[in-house]
Scaffold this motif. Sequence first.
Motif, PDB file in Angstrom:
ATOM      1  N   PRO A 114       7.131  35.252  24.148  1.00  0.00           N
ATOM      2  CA  PRO A 114       6.431  36.004  23.104  1.00  0.00           C
ATOM      3  C   PRO A 114       6.157  35.149  21.872  1.00  0.00           C
ATOM      4  CG  PRO A 114       8.675  36.751  23.325  1.00  0.00           C
ATOM      5  CD  PRO A 114       8.411  35.887  24.493  1.00  0.00           C
ATOM      6  N   VAL A 115       7.065  34.198  21.607  1.00  0.00           N
ATOM      7  CA  VAL A 115       6.868  33.350  20.424  1.00  0.00           C
ATOM      8  C   VAL A 115       5.585  32.531  20.580  1.00  0.00           C
ATOM      9  CG1 VAL A 115       7.831  31.499  19.053  1.00  0.00           C
ATOM     10  CG2 VAL A 115       9.337  33.231  20.032  1.00  0.00           C
ATOM     11  N   SER A 116       5.500  31.805  21.703  1.00  0.00           N
ATOM     12  CA  SER A 116       4.306  30.966  21.864  1.00  0.00           C
ATOM     13  C   SER A 116       3.075  31.828  22.049  1.00  0.00           C
ATOM     14  CB  SER A 116       4.487  30.025  23.052  1.00  0.00           C
ATOM     15  OG  SER A 116       4.561  30.754  24.233  1.00  0.00           O
ATOM     16  N   HIS A 117       3.271  32.971  22.721  1.00  0.00           N
ATOM     17  CA  HIS A 117       2.150  33.884  22.956  1.00  0.00           C
ATOM     18  C   HIS A 117       1.537  34.341  21.650  1.00  0.00           C
ATOM     19  CE1 HIS A 117       0.878  37.403  25.822  1.00  0.00           C
ATOM     20  NE2 HIS A 117      -0.099  36.574  25.572  1.00  0.00           N
ATOM     21  N   SER A 118       2.398  34.680  20.674  1.00  0.00           N
ATOM     22  CA  SER A 118       1.870  35.208  19.415  1.00  0.00           C
ATOM     23  C   SER A 118       1.436  34.094  18.485  1.00  0.00           C
ATOM     24  CB  SER A 118       2.910  36.087  18.736  1.00  0.00           C
ATOM     25  OG  SER A 118       4.060  35.320  18.479  1.00  0.00           O
ATOM     26  N   ILE A 119       2.232  33.003  18.418  1.00  0.00           N
ATOM     27  CA  ILE A 119       1.894  31.963  17.445  1.00  0.00           C
ATOM     28  C   ILE A 119       0.628  31.241  17.860  1.00  0.00           C
ATOM     29  CG2 ILE A 119       2.659  29.752  16.519  1.00  0.00           C
ATOM     30  CD1 ILE A 119       5.338  30.868  16.151  1.00  0.00           C
ATOM     31  N   ARG A 120       0.367  31.163  19.179  1.00  0.00           N
ATOM     32  CA  ARG A 120      -0.849  30.498  19.631  1.00  0.00           C
ATOM     33  C   ARG A 120      -2.080  31.178  19.039  1.00  0.00           C
ATOM     34  NH1 ARG A 120      -0.213  31.097  24.675  1.00  0.00           N
ATOM     35  NH2 ARG A 120       0.883  29.136  24.942  1.00  0.00           N
ATOM     36  N   LEU A 121      -2.086  32.485  19.147  1.00  0.00           N
ATOM     37  CA  LEU A 121      -3.247  33.240  18.647  1.00  0.00           C
ATOM     38  C   LEU A 121      -3.331  33.166  17.128  1.00  0.00           C
ATOM     39  CD1 LEU A 121      -5.577  35.141  19.047  1.00  0.00           C
ATOM     40  CD2 LEU A 121      -3.978  37.024  19.191  1.00  0.00           C
ATOM     41  N   ALA A 122      -2.226  33.537  16.473  1.00  0.00           N
ATOM     42  CA  ALA A 122      -2.248  33.557  15.010  1.00  0.00           C
ATOM     43  C   ALA A 122      -2.514  32.165  14.471  1.00  0.00           C
ATOM     44  CB  ALA A 122      -0.915  34.087  14.482  1.00  0.00           C
ATOM     45  N   HIS A 140      -7.218  27.068  -2.324  1.00  0.00           N
ATOM     46  CA  HIS A 140      -6.365  28.218  -2.028  1.00  0.00           C
ATOM     47  C   HIS A 140      -6.671  28.678  -0.628  1.00  0.00           C
ATOM     48  CE1 HIS A 140      -4.952  28.344  -6.052  1.00  0.00           C
ATOM     49  NE2 HIS A 140      -6.185  28.434  -6.527  1.00  0.00           N
ATOM     50  N   PRO A 141      -6.437  27.823   0.344  1.00  0.00           N
ATOM     51  CA  PRO A 141      -6.860  28.185   1.700  1.00  0.00           C
ATOM     52  C   PRO A 141      -6.139  29.409   2.237  1.00  0.00           C
ATOM     53  CG  PRO A 141      -5.528  26.213   1.730  1.00  0.00           C
ATOM     54  CD  PRO A 141      -5.795  26.520   0.300  1.00  0.00           C
ATOM     55  N   MET A 142      -4.984  29.741   1.641  1.00  0.00           N
ATOM     56  CA  MET A 142      -4.217  30.849   2.196  1.00  0.00           C
ATOM     57  C   MET A 142      -4.503  32.173   1.515  1.00  0.00           C
ATOM     58  SD  MET A 142      -3.208  29.184   4.408  1.00  0.00           S
ATOM     59  CE  MET A 142      -1.907  29.272   5.576  1.00  0.00           C
ATOM     60  N   ASP A 143      -5.227  32.140   0.429  1.00  0.00           N
ATOM     61  CA  ASP A 143      -5.456  33.386  -0.305  1.00  0.00           C
ATOM     62  C   ASP A 143      -6.220  34.407   0.513  1.00  0.00           C
ATOM     63  OD1 ASP A 143      -4.124  32.378  -2.352  1.00  0.00           O
ATOM     64  OD2 ASP A 143      -5.738  32.515  -3.838  1.00  0.00           O
ATOM     65  N   GLN A 144      -7.052  33.901   1.425  1.00  0.00           N
ATOM     66  CA  GLN A 144      -7.857  34.828   2.220  1.00  0.00           C
ATOM     67  C   GLN A 144      -7.020  35.716   3.124  1.00  0.00           C
ATOM     68  OE1 GLN A 144     -10.016  32.810   5.321  1.00  0.00           O
ATOM     69  NE2 GLN A 144      -8.726  31.023   5.102  1.00  0.00           N
ATOM     70  N   PHE A 145      -5.765  35.330   3.326  1.00  0.00           N
ATOM     71  CA  PHE A 145      -4.946  36.119   4.241  1.00  0.00           C
ATOM     72  C   PHE A 145      -4.110  37.167   3.514  1.00  0.00           C
ATOM     73  CE2 PHE A 145      -5.162  31.858   6.356  1.00  0.00           C
ATOM     74  CZ  PHE A 145      -6.133  32.240   7.267  1.00  0.00           C
ATOM     75  N   GLY A 197       3.146  31.896  -1.141  1.00  0.00           N
ATOM     76  CA  GLY A 197       2.673  30.711  -0.434  1.00  0.00           C
ATOM     77  C   GLY A 197       1.869  31.119   0.765  1.00  0.00           C
ATOM     78  N   MET A 198       2.540  31.363   1.873  1.00  0.00           N
ATOM     79  CA  MET A 198       1.822  31.825   3.060  1.00  0.00           C
ATOM     80  C   MET A 198       1.921  33.340   3.163  1.00  0.00           C
ATOM     81  SD  MET A 198       2.485  29.142   6.060  1.00  0.00           S
ATOM     82  CE  MET A 198       1.834  30.006   7.450  1.00  0.00           C
ATOM     83  N   PRO A 199       0.810  34.020   3.015  1.00  0.00           N
ATOM     84  CA  PRO A 199       0.871  35.494   3.104  1.00  0.00           C
ATOM     85  C   PRO A 199       1.408  35.943   4.454  1.00  0.00           C
ATOM     86  CG  PRO A 199      -1.275  34.753   2.335  1.00  0.00           C
ATOM     87  CD  PRO A 199      -0.541  33.533   2.766  1.00  0.00           C
ATOM     88  N   GLN A 200       1.245  35.097   5.473  1.00  0.00           N
ATOM     89  CA  GLN A 200       1.723  35.478   6.804  1.00  0.00           C
ATOM     90  C   GLN A 200       3.240  35.671   6.832  1.00  0.00           C
ATOM     91  OE1 GLN A 200      -0.707  33.367   6.393  1.00  0.00           O
ATOM     92  NE2 GLN A 200      -2.257  33.667   7.972  1.00  0.00           N
ATOM     93  N   HIS A 207      -2.395  37.067  11.220  1.00  0.00           N
ATOM     94  CA  HIS A 207      -1.059  37.413  10.742  1.00  0.00           C
ATOM     95  C   HIS A 207      -0.076  37.418  11.896  1.00  0.00           C
ATOM     96  CE1 HIS A 207      -1.249  38.397   6.457  1.00  0.00           C
ATOM     97  NE2 HIS A 207      -2.544  38.440   6.709  1.00  0.00           N
ATOM     98  N   ILE A 208       0.980  36.646  11.716  1.00  0.00           N
ATOM     99  CA  ILE A 208       1.950  36.530  12.793  1.00  0.00           C
ATOM    100  C   ILE A 208       2.593  37.878  13.068  1.00  0.00           C
ATOM    101  CG2 ILE A 208       4.135  35.442  13.403  1.00  0.00           C
ATOM    102  CD1 ILE A 208       3.072  32.962  11.940  1.00  0.00           C
ATOM    103  N   ALA A 209       2.702  38.703  12.033  1.00  0.00           N
ATOM    104  CA  ALA A 209       3.281  40.031  12.253  1.00  0.00           C
ATOM    105  C   ALA A 209       2.446  40.811  13.261  1.00  0.00           C
ATOM    106  CB  ALA A 209       3.345  40.794  10.932  1.00  0.00           C
ATOM    107  N   VAL A 210       1.132  40.691  13.148  1.00  0.00           N
ATOM    108  CA  VAL A 210       0.243  41.436  14.046  1.00  0.00           C
ATOM    109  C   VAL A 210       0.337  40.899  15.469  1.00  0.00           C
ATOM    110  CG1 VAL A 210      -2.160  41.933  14.542  1.00  0.00           C
ATOM    111  CG2 VAL A 210      -1.332  42.046  12.196  1.00  0.00           C
ATOM    112  N   THR A 211       0.181  39.580  15.601  1.00  0.00           N
ATOM    113  CA  THR A 211       0.199  39.024  16.956  1.00  0.00           C
ATOM    114  C   THR A 211       1.587  39.149  17.571  1.00  0.00           C
ATOM    115  OG1 THR A 211       0.588  36.851  16.055  1.00  0.00           O
ATOM    116  CG2 THR A 211      -1.668  37.424  16.549  1.00  0.00           C
ATOM    117  N   ALA A 212       2.626  39.116  16.701  1.00  0.00           N
ATOM    118  CA  ALA A 212       3.977  39.261  17.254  1.00  0.00           C
ATOM    119  C   ALA A 212       4.149  40.650  17.844  1.00  0.00           C
ATOM    120  CB  ALA A 212       5.017  39.023  16.167  1.00  0.00           C
TER     121      ALA A 212
END
Lengths: 74, 217, 250
Positions: free
Chosen positions: C178-186, C14-19, B55-58, C122-127
């Motif tokens: 950190p949560v808002s800091h990262s999720i804002r960007l991602a 498939h808007p999410m496939d690009q990620f 679903g969400m790759p993230q 990617h939230i992993a990256v910004t996190a």
Amino acid sequence: MEQLGQYLGAGLACIGMAGAAIGVGNVAGNYLSGALRNPSAAASQTATLFIGMAFAEALGIFSFLVALLLLFAV
Amino acid sequence: MFSLLQQAVEVVSDTGTHVEAANQEAAIAAEHAADADLVIVAGDHTVAATENAAGMPQLNPEYFGNLIFWLLVTLAVLYWVLSKVALPRIGSVISDRQGVITGDLMQAEEYKKKAKDAEAAYDKALSDARAEAGKIVTAQKADIQKELDEAIAKADAEIAARTAESEKRIGAIRESAAVDARSVARDVTAELVRRFGGTADDAAIDAAVDARLKGAF
Amino acid sequence: MATETEAETGLAFHPMDQFMVKPIFGDGPVHWYTPTNATMWFAITLLAVIALLVFGTRGRAVIPSRVQSIAEMTYGMVYKMLEDICGKEGVKYFPYVMTLFCFIVFANYLALIPMSFSTTSHIAVTAVLAMFVFIGVTVLGFVKNGMHFLELFWVKSAPLALRPVLAVIEVISYCVRPVSHSIRLAGNVMAGHAVIKVFAAFAAVLWIAPLAILGIIGVYALEMMVCIIQAYVFTILTCVYLKDALHPAH
């Protein structure tokens, strides 16, 4: 049925973005009216403007995120 | 046209259900197969849907390790390059420029000071010249005055001398005139006395003449 | 009917496939060390930053070239931001802040190239970026100020009775940073890209195509702005958090 709930939920979550829109508009509008009253102080407050906008916008992004999660991840 | 949109939504829901189908039991998958019949294009999207399983790759934890590892590598390299090469260089370039600008400004300041000094010197020379000229004029004036005074004094002295001389001469003349007048008066008196027949007593004649002449001189 | 089928294929959302993260070589599983498209775009970001800040300034000219003046402007902007907010003591952490800013700006803008991969979505990256800031700031705060750092949560200007309540709220808001800091960007990056993708899907239908393309242009322009603003905000918030660590008693 479950999907219907997902879509409804996603759509409802998007209402949250309206709040963010109001918030961002509020920030920008108040900045503008302040800047017109005292243009000399405006330049020093642009950073604050952007921070305020980012904070307001972040909440809209959260609701968007909830919508995406409902659509794709649940 | 509306049907297009509707079918599009079905495609989406198709992928959505496939996500579940991948995660859930075969029974649901079979049920889903019936749904899939509704959609005309099945082939491509079923493949895409299974590929799209998360679903969400993230939120796919499979990717986290990879992303984080390469991010850390990137950040480490970037930090190293920036802190060792790029930032000191830019900082030194900026401070160099600042130095050049300050130097230029200082030089300009110096030139300005020089110009000011030159102007002051010129002004001083001008006022000095003026003072000199004034002094010369006063000196000259004093000289002239002195000469004039001298000349006047000389002239005065000469005049005084001449006056004195004249006075002396006048005195002498007067003296001689008085003497002459007396002798003439005596002689005349003596003659008169003799003619009238008297005997001229010199002493008496002198006394008489002196008494008469006393008021004249 | 044929065109309709075409349209339907086009209308597949498939808007999410690009990620999605895919290995560059072959089709195997994604291990932590696998070179993937993410790796490639991290590398491109890195090279772009180095190109600007290292190769752009190799002339060391007193009268700068265009690229050099861009590099100097970036330097000056981040430096001034850090100095204004944190004061002189903050300047020590300038390389790290600059690293964050350059990385985020370039990652954001490179992600706007069609067919590219947006690492910052990617939230992993910004996190990771946000956690670095969070942990760094917390550790720094305790190292610099010892236990006085906790005064950050003890609001002296409030009435005594309210202070414990406020302290709890402050601690929570500190930990949510950190949560808002990262999720804002991602979230911003992801949202923009997903919206563009949705419009792109609509563009395959003939009669809405002009509208959709206009929509793509508009969102793209908005994204150009969002990219720089989000990088700016991320950096400025980093500075603000850093200030908290350096001077906890406001």
